[in-house]
Design an enzyme around this catalytic site. Structure first.
Site, PDB file in Angstrom:
ATOM      1  N   LYS A  32      -0.480  -4.324  -3.456  1.00  0.00           N
ATOM      2  CA  LYS A  32      -1.792  -3.774  -3.108  1.00  0.00           C
ATOM      3  C   LYS A  32      -1.895  -2.378  -3.717  1.00  0.00           C
ATOM      4  O   LYS A  32      -1.347  -1.414  -3.191  1.00  0.00           O
ATOM      5  CB  LYS A  32      -1.993  -3.696  -1.594  1.00  0.00           C
ATOM      6  CG  LYS A  32      -3.354  -3.122  -1.197  1.00  0.00           C
ATOM      7  CD  LYS A  32      -3.503  -3.058   0.324  1.00  0.00           C
ATOM      8  CE  LYS A  32      -4.849  -2.477   0.716  1.00  0.00           C
ATOM      9  NZ  LYS A  32      -4.999  -1.053   0.378  1.00  0.00           N
ATOM     10  N   ASP A  88      10.199   5.457  -9.950  1.00  0.00           N
ATOM     11  CA  ASP A  88       9.776   6.069 -11.213  1.00  0.00           C
ATOM     12  C   ASP A  88      10.454   7.404 -11.479  1.00  0.00           C
ATOM     13  O   ASP A  88      10.658   7.788 -12.640  1.00  0.00           O
ATOM     14  CB  ASP A  88       8.253   6.268 -11.214  1.00  0.00           C
ATOM     15  CG  ASP A  88       7.497   4.971 -11.485  1.00  0.00           C
ATOM     16  OD1 ASP A  88       8.158   3.924 -11.630  1.00  0.00           O
ATOM     17  OD2 ASP A  88       6.258   5.004 -11.545  1.00  0.00           O
ATOM     18  N   SER A 111       0.813  -1.207   0.000  1.00  0.00           N
ATOM     19  CA  SER A 111       0.000   0.000   0.000  1.00  0.00           C
ATOM     20  C   SER A 111       0.852   1.265   0.000  1.00  0.00           C
ATOM     21  O   SER A 111       1.533   1.559  -0.966  1.00  0.00           O
ATOM     22  CB  SER A 111      -0.957  -0.059   1.199  1.00  0.00           C
ATOM     23  OG  SER A 111      -1.919   0.954   1.141  1.00  0.00           O
TER      24      SER A 111
END
Length: 538
Positions: free
Chosen positions: A313, A299, A288
C-alpha cells in the site's frame, strides 16, 4: 519560429479543450445525479429510504477509485478517533456474551483499567448496567452502554466468579488508551524485542522510550516486529525512524496532483542509536506506515528486513471535512522510499485473498539502489532481505480458534484455577490438555482435515459427472482412511494447539503482555530470524 509558436498554440488549445471536456462531464454527471434523486423522490412506489441509498451510492462511487478512499458519516466519527488516537471513554475490559439471553462475562480487563481497579476479573458476570438487565441485549449493545464520557459513572450488578455473590460495582469511566507498543522486553540476555501493532498518535514516542529502556537492560540487538501492522499516521512513521537514523535523513516523499500533496520528509530528532543491529520483521499484513519504516530502513541499509513480502500500500490519505459532521478519507498522493521506489501494487486486481500483493514478475518492476548499492525493486510491497516463511497451521487449529473453542476453554480453566505460575514458568500440563480435549469434544466445529475437505469436494464433482457410483469401492476405501475421530485429531495436533491455549490462559491472569510472551516462546519465524548470519552489524 512560426512553426514553434503554432505548435505551442495547438498544445494550449488541446489542454484547454481537455479541461473544458472534463469540467463539462463533471457538471453533466452532477446534473444527472440530481435529476435521478428528484425523480426517485417524486415517483418511487414506496417511501424513499434516503439514508440507505445515499450511503450505498457514495460508497460505490468512492469504491470505484481505490479501496482506501472512504466516506465517514458523523455517527462513525468515534470509530475514526479510535483509529487515530486508539482511545475511548469506558471501563477498559473485553467482554464476552455467548448468548443474547445470557449475562455479560468479563473476558479480560486491561491492566490498570477502571475495571481492574474496581476488582472485576475474568469470569465475573455482569447482570445489569445502570439498572437495566443485559438479558436480550447483544454484546455490542452492552459495550455501547459501558462506554461514555470520561469522569462519568456506570453502575453494574456483578456476580463474582469465585464466591457467586452478587455485588453492586460503581466504576468511573476513564479515557482508555490501547497502546500499540504492545510488548517491549528482553527475550534473551542481549536481544530486545518490540511488538508494535499500529501507528496511531504517540506510538513513535513509545518506541523511543522502549528502546532507551531496553538499552539500559543490556540490549545489543533489537527486533522490531511489524507483522500484521496495518499502518496509521505518516508522521508517526517518520518520528519512529528518527530513533534509528541520523537527524536530517530523508525517509519518505510523496507526489500528488495538488502542490500541497508533494513533499519530502526527513527525520528531525536526535536518534537513540544509529548502530545497534536492527531486525524488522514483516509479513503480508504489514502495510502503509509499516512499509514506510521498513522501506526507509532497507534503503538506508540501516537494518535487515526479514519475513515475507509486505502488503503493498503506497498511497497517502488525507482527511477532508464534509457538511453535517461527516468526513472523507481521500487518497491524495503516492509515497516513495528514499531510493525513489513506490511500494504500491501495480494493479489492484493482482492481489491475494488477504488483499496483499500477488506475484509480480521482475519484467514489470524497476530497479533501485540502496545507500550501499544493493538492488531493490518497486511494484508491490517491500521484499525482505531475508525471506522466512511463517509457520503453517492445520485446518483444525484455525477451526477451534475461530469458533471460540480455545477462548471458552480458557474461561473454564479460570473457574478451576485461582492462580497459575509466572508466565515464564507456565506450561499446560498433560492433564490440562486432556481436560481441553474433553471440553472441545462437546463443542460444534468443523474438525475435518484439509485432505478430507478436498475429498468431500471431489465427491461432489464426481457426482456431477455421474462417476460416483462407478468409483464407489475406491471412494469408500479412501474415505475410510481419511476419516478421523474428533478426539484423535485433537490429540494428533497437540503441539499446534497448546501455544494457543497457553496464550489465552495467561492473559486472564497477567494481561495482554503475558500473551505476547507466550507467542514469542513459540515463534519459529522470530527465532529463525535471530539465527540468520545476514544481520547487519554497524
Amino acid at each position: 519560429m512560426k512553426r514553434i509558436i503554432l505548435a505551442i498554440a495547438l498544445v494550449a488549445a488541446t489542454l484547454s479543450a481537455s479541461a473544458q471536456s472534463k469540467n463539462f462531464k463533471l457538471a453533466q454527471w452532477v446534473e444527472i445525479q440530481n435529476a435521478i434523486v428528484k425523480q426517485l423522490d417524486k415517483s418511487y412506489v414506496d417511501s424513499l429510504p434516503v439514508d440507505r441509498i445515499q450511503r450505498k451510492a457514495v460508497d460505490a462511487m468512492l469504491g470505484a477509485l481505490d479501496p482506501y478512499t472512504i466516506y465517514i458519516p458523523q455517527e462513525e466519527n468515534e470509530d475514526l478517533q479510535m483509529l487515530i488516537h486508539k482511545t475511548y471513554g469506558g471501563i477498559g475490559a473485553v467482554i464476552y456474551k455467548p448468548d443474547v439471553n445470557g449475562n455479560v462475562i468479563i473476558n479480560e480487563p486491561y491492566a490498570d483499567s477502571p475495571a481492574a481497579k474496581a476488582g472485576l476479573k475474568c469470569g465475573d458476570e455482569i447482570l445489569t448496567i445502570n439498572g437495566e438487565s443485559v438479558i436480550g441485549l447483544t454484546s455490542s449493545q452492552c459495550s455501547e452502554k459501558m462506554r461514555g464520557e470520561p469522569a462519568t459513572k456506570v453502575v453494574f450488578t456483578v456476580k463474582k466468579l469465585r464466591s457467586g455473590a452478587e455485588e453492586t460495582v460503581e466504576i468511573i469511566r476513564e479515557k482508555i488508551h490501547l497502546p500499540e507498543v504492545e510488548y517491549a522486553g528482553m527475550i534473551t540476555d542481549k536481544v530486545g524485542y518490540i511488538y508494535q501493532s499500529g501507528f496511531s498518535e504517540g506510538v513513535a514516542r513509545d518506541v523511543h522510550d522502549a528502546v532507551v529502556r531496553l538499552k539500559k537492560q543490556g540490549m545489543e540487538k533489537l527486533v522490531l516486529d511489524l507483522r500484521g501492522n496495518g499502518g496509521g499516521l505518516l508522521a508517526e512513521a517518520v518520528n519512529e525512524l528518527s530513533v534509528f537514523l541520523p537527524a536530517g535523513s530523508l525517509v519518505v516523499s510523496a507526489k500528488g496532483r495538488e502542490e500541497s500533496s508533494n513533499y519530502a520528509l526527513s527525520t528531525k530528532y536526535q536518534p537513540v542509536d544509529t548502530r545497534i543491529p536492527l531486525i524488522i520483521l514483516v509479513d503480508s499484513g504489514s502495510a502503509s506506515a509499516s512499509e514506510i519504516v521498513a522501506g526507509a530502513i532497507q534503503d538506508t541499509d540501516r537494518g535487515t528486513i526479514m519475513g515475507e513480502r509486505t502488503f503493498g500500500k503506497g498511497l497517502v490519505q488525507s482527511m477532508f471535512e464534509l457538511p453535517y459532521g461527516g468526513a472523507m478519507k481521500l487518497t491524495t498522493a503516492k509515497y516513495y522510499t528514499p531510493s525513489g521506489r513506490c511500494v504500491q501494487a501495480i494493479d489492484y486486481a493482482q492481489r491475494r485473498e488477504d488483499g496483499s500483493v500477488a506475484h509480480i514478475p521482475d519484467s514489470l518492476t524497476h530497479e533501485f539502489k540502496t545507500a550501499h548499492g544493493r538492488t531493490v525493486r518497486d511494484g508491490g510491497g517491500i521484499t525482505p532481505d531475508v525471506i522466512i516463511e511463517p509457520e503453517e497451521y492445520s485446518r483444525l487449529v484455525y477451526s477451534i480458534v475461530l469458533n471460540g473453542v480455545v477462548e471458552q476453554y480458557a474461561l473454564e480453566f479460570v473457574k478451576k484455577h485461582e492462580s497459575i505460575p509466572a508466565v515464564k514458568d507456565f506450561h499446560l500440563s498433560d492433564e490440562d490438555f486432556d481436560d481441553f480435549v474433553a471440553f472441545a469434544k462437546t463443542k460444534e466445529f468443523d474438525y475435518r482435515s484439509s485432505a478430507k475437505t478436498l475429498f468431500d469436494q471431489m465427491k461432489k464433482e464426481l457426482a456431477k459427472d455421474g462417476l460416483e457410483e462407478v468409483m464407489k469401492p475406491q471412494l469408500e476405501a479412501l474415505e475410510k482412511s481419511l476419516e478421523m475421530e474428533k478426539e484423535e485429531f485433537l490429540r494428533l495436533k497437540k503441539d499446534e494447539i497448546i501455544p494457543f491455549i497457553e496464550e489465552e490462559i495467561v492473559v486472564r491472569y497477567y494481561y495482554q503482555e503475558a500473551g505476547i510472551e507466550i507467542r514469542v516462546r513459540y515463534d519459529k519465524q522470530l527465532w529463525k530470524a535471530l539465527e540468520s548470519p545476514l544481520i547487519k552489524q554497524y
